[in-house]
Each structure stands twice: as C-alpha cells, then as structure tokens.
Design a protein around this motif. Sequence first.
Motif, short mmCIF file in Angstrom:
data_model
loop_
_atom_site.label_atom_id
_atom_site.label_comp_id
_atom_site.label_asym_id
_atom_site.label_seq_id
_atom_site.Cartn_x
_atom_site.Cartn_y
_atom_site.Cartn_z
N ASN A 385 0.81 -1.22 0.00
CA ASN A 385 0.00 0.00 0.00
C ASN A 385 0.84 1.27 0.00
N ASP A 386 1.87 1.28 0.85
CA ASP A 386 2.68 2.49 0.94
C ASP A 386 3.45 2.73 -0.35
N GLN A 389 1.08 4.33 -2.76
CA GLN A 389 0.84 5.72 -2.39
C GLN A 389 2.03 6.60 -2.74
N ASN A 390 3.23 6.10 -2.52
CA ASN A 390 4.42 6.86 -2.91
C ASN A 390 4.44 7.11 -4.40
N ASP A 393 2.04 9.84 -5.06
CA ASP A 393 2.53 11.11 -4.52
C ASP A 393 3.80 11.60 -5.21
N LEU A 416 -4.27 3.15 -6.61
CA LEU A 416 -5.28 3.07 -5.56
C LEU A 416 -6.49 3.92 -5.92
N ASP A 423 -8.80 8.51 -7.71
CA ASP A 423 -7.47 8.22 -7.19
C ASP A 423 -7.36 8.69 -5.76
N GLN A 425 -5.38 10.06 -2.58
CA GLN A 425 -4.20 10.85 -2.29
C GLN A 425 -3.82 10.81 -0.81
N SER A 426 -4.61 10.12 -0.01
CA SER A 426 -4.32 10.02 1.42
C SER A 426 -3.01 9.28 1.65
N THR A 427 -2.28 9.65 2.69
CA THR A 427 -1.04 8.96 3.01
C THR A 427 -1.30 7.68 3.82
N ILE A 429 -3.72 4.35 3.78
CA ILE A 429 -4.66 3.61 2.96
C ILE A 429 -5.02 2.32 3.68
N PRO A 432 -7.08 -1.19 0.26
CA PRO A 432 -7.27 -0.56 -1.05
C PRO A 432 -7.68 -1.57 -2.12
#
Length: 472
Positions: A385-386, A389-390, A393, A416, A423, A425-427, A429, A432
């Motif tokens: 997940n991270d 997200q990276n 971002d 995600l 999409d 944008q939360s850090t 998640i 997902p």
Amino acid sequence: MKKLLLSALAIGALAFTSCTNDDEPPIAEVVATCNDGIQNQGETGVDCGGPNCQPCTEATATCEDGIQNGDETGVDVGGSCADIITVSGEITADTTWTADNIYLLAGKVVVGVGKTLTIEPGTIIKGKAGSGSLASALIVQRGSKIMAVGTAEKPIIFTAEEDNIGIGQTAGTNLDETARGKWGGLIVLGRATGSFKNDVTEVQIEGIPADDTFGLYGPGDALNDDDNSGELEYISIRHGGALIGEGNEINGLTLGSVGRGTKINHIEVVGNVDDGIEFFGGTVDASNLVVWAQGDDALDIDQAYSGTIDNALVVSGEASDHAFEIDGPEGSTTGSFTLQNTTIVGSSTAADGEYADYRSNAMGTTKNIYAIGFQTGKDVELDANDVAQNFLDGKLTFEAWQIVGFNNSIFAEKVLKDDAGNDLQSTIILDPTFTERAATWTTQVTAGAQTVGADLSVFTWTYAYAKTGLSF
C-alpha cells in the motif's frame, strides 16, 4: 620450495636407466630422457636438463615451468611461483596483499578498526567452503578501509577455494556461473545514514551472526554521510553466497551504510546464491556494475539508501529472481535513491525471473532502463500500500523504460482508488482496491533499437564478457 638431494645410489641408478647410447631402448620403467625438465616415472629427484644425460644432484626446478614439481608447496602457474597464504581472524596492522600470492580466507577475516587492507591489481583471493559460523568472508568493518584497486587488464578476483584459477589468470576452468555458494562474500560497513526499525542508530549486517560486533553498521553515535571505507575498482566476485542460517546467505557484495567518500566502480558479481549487490542504507554512489546469474535479486536497495547507481548490467540465470528489489526506509529517516542507465536481461527458464519488485515504502527514481529476454507474464511489482501511495505522490517515479517483447498490459500501473473510483491521495490507505491503467513510462522497442540502458563497452574486462560476449 624444498630442494631434494639425490642419493648416490639414486644418481647411479638414473645414470644407467634414463640415459643410454645403446641401440636398445631404455628399460620400461623410465620413459623420458634427462633433458625434458620434468619429474619422470622412476626418478627420485628432479630432472633439470643436465648435460651429457647426467641427472641433477639437487632439485633445482623453478616456478618458471608452470608445473607442480617435487616438494614444492606453492602453486606453479605461468612463470610465477605462488604461495598460498591462509588468512583468518582480524587484520591488526596495515597490510598489503600482493599479486604474486594467492590469499585463502579461512572463516571471517575482518579488517581492524583504524587499519587499511591494500590489495594489488591482479591479486586472487579465495574463500574456503563452509556454512554457518564457518562461512568465509572478508569484512571491512566501520572505521577500517580497503584499498582494492584493480585494472581492466589485472582485475582483483574473489572466488572459491575450489576454483582452479592461478596466478596471472583471470578465470579457471572447473567452475562456471552456475556454481554458487562455494564461499561467503565481501562486506563493507560504514557510518552513513540508514533508516532502521524503531529508529535505532545501528544494526547488524545480514550474513553475520548477531554476536559478532564487527558486523554493526549505521551511524551509531558518529553519523558521517561522507564516510570513507576506501576504494573498490575492477573487482570480480564469484561463486559466493554461503548459508549462515535458515534463509540467510551472504550477498556477493554487501554495503551497509557506506558513505559517499568511498569509491565503488567496475564491480562484477557472478553466480552468487543470494543477491548480487545489496545497499543497506548509505550514501555511496556506484557505477559500472555487472551481476550475472545471481540466485535471488541482482541489485537490492534497502533502508533508505540515498546514492546513485549508474550504468549497470544484470544478466539473469536459471535461478534468478528479480533484476531489482527495492525497499524503502524502515524508520522515520527517509532517503531517495537513483537507479539509472541500466540494462536488464531476463531468463527464459527462471521460475521467478521478474523485472523488479518495489516494496516497503520504496522512494526514489528508476530511469533509462532497457529490458530484454523476460518471459511473458513477468512484471514490475508495486506490491504494498505504501509503495502505491508513494507512486501516486511522486516519491517513487519511473522514467524511460524500453522493453523488447512485452504486452503493455503487463506494465499496467497499479493505482489506488476509493469507492467512487477516484485516485486516492491520502497517506494512510486501508484495504485498497487496485485497478489498472496503461503504464506511460514504458515503450516497446526491437532489439538493438534501444536508446537507453547501459554502456556495455565498459564491461569488456569482465568474466561475463569473456564467457558470453554480452551478446543478447
């Protein structure tokens, strides 16, 4: 080299049996004459070509003959007599290893704090076989240095004791790239930045038992991103990766928190059980790297490594996993890598054989990558997940991948989405759902038409080039 004095009886016997002016051939036990310079059947001394068929009175054979003679204790190869020097434990004084000897690592050899190990161009270092606590490795601990600067003509070679390579040679004849796990590997440790679990400042390097304090890396109480562990240039590391514990092998070249004051370039790793080269944190830059037929990942990044890897070649073997495995920070300290100008060659037979795996909060840029030879269905994984997200971002970016023979859907971006299909944008998640869209950073090319990837001309010094010509 011991000299052997022939007894008068032996001299007389040889005079009558190995030299004759009669028309009859010599007796069957003696099959050669005195001028051949070789220890022959039935002789008790060494034949050095004495005049008038007179046998020598002492063993005067020299290392120039390229033959293991009589009572010699060294290795006769190509005009140089090599002593095999066994090394173990700590190196407690500044030391130089020279190219006229072979050095045998018996267990873990550690460069002492404040000491420098210098290795001359063309030197051969072999590691004894063994696993667990008996695994052999050369360890450059924090506060010590290695100055191992080979040349294209005379690379420094780390290999297994089993390898029959000798002085003046760049390859033996009895092992190939499929021979793995014959010894340990080369480990260099420093005090540059690393991001570790629970924000501790130092940890034990992979491949070294926890109670061996010379295996610590990371800043400790003396952070130094410019830390200098020495120089590694024109180094070939072969047949390593000895097992020290369940699922824990030594990498070909392991770099733990190595600082940017260290020079690392023109490095080759061949046939290692685990990863080829692994970067655990650190700020060191590395260039002109070759990894061939590794058993796991070729280039592995962990713990917020923040340097640049430039101009690399990965040639996968039948046991290889990923060309790249990229992890991010484990603690609150962050860092961003650059991996660029790299050619990766897949395997048609490897069970795994993926392009890359980005995991565990990976942060950095991978660009100018040329890929060829991978099986249908292999992909670039963003498997956490991270990581996804990276990617969203912009902390994890991909640029200019050119790939031969792929279906673009294999290189779909895993993005995600929220329940409405937007999409995220939360850090943070939770649970997902991934959906796919075409990857804009990949282009299909034909072999030879690529405009990105490694400059292969700098790898002509390598064992991989000698064996494959790097033609793919």
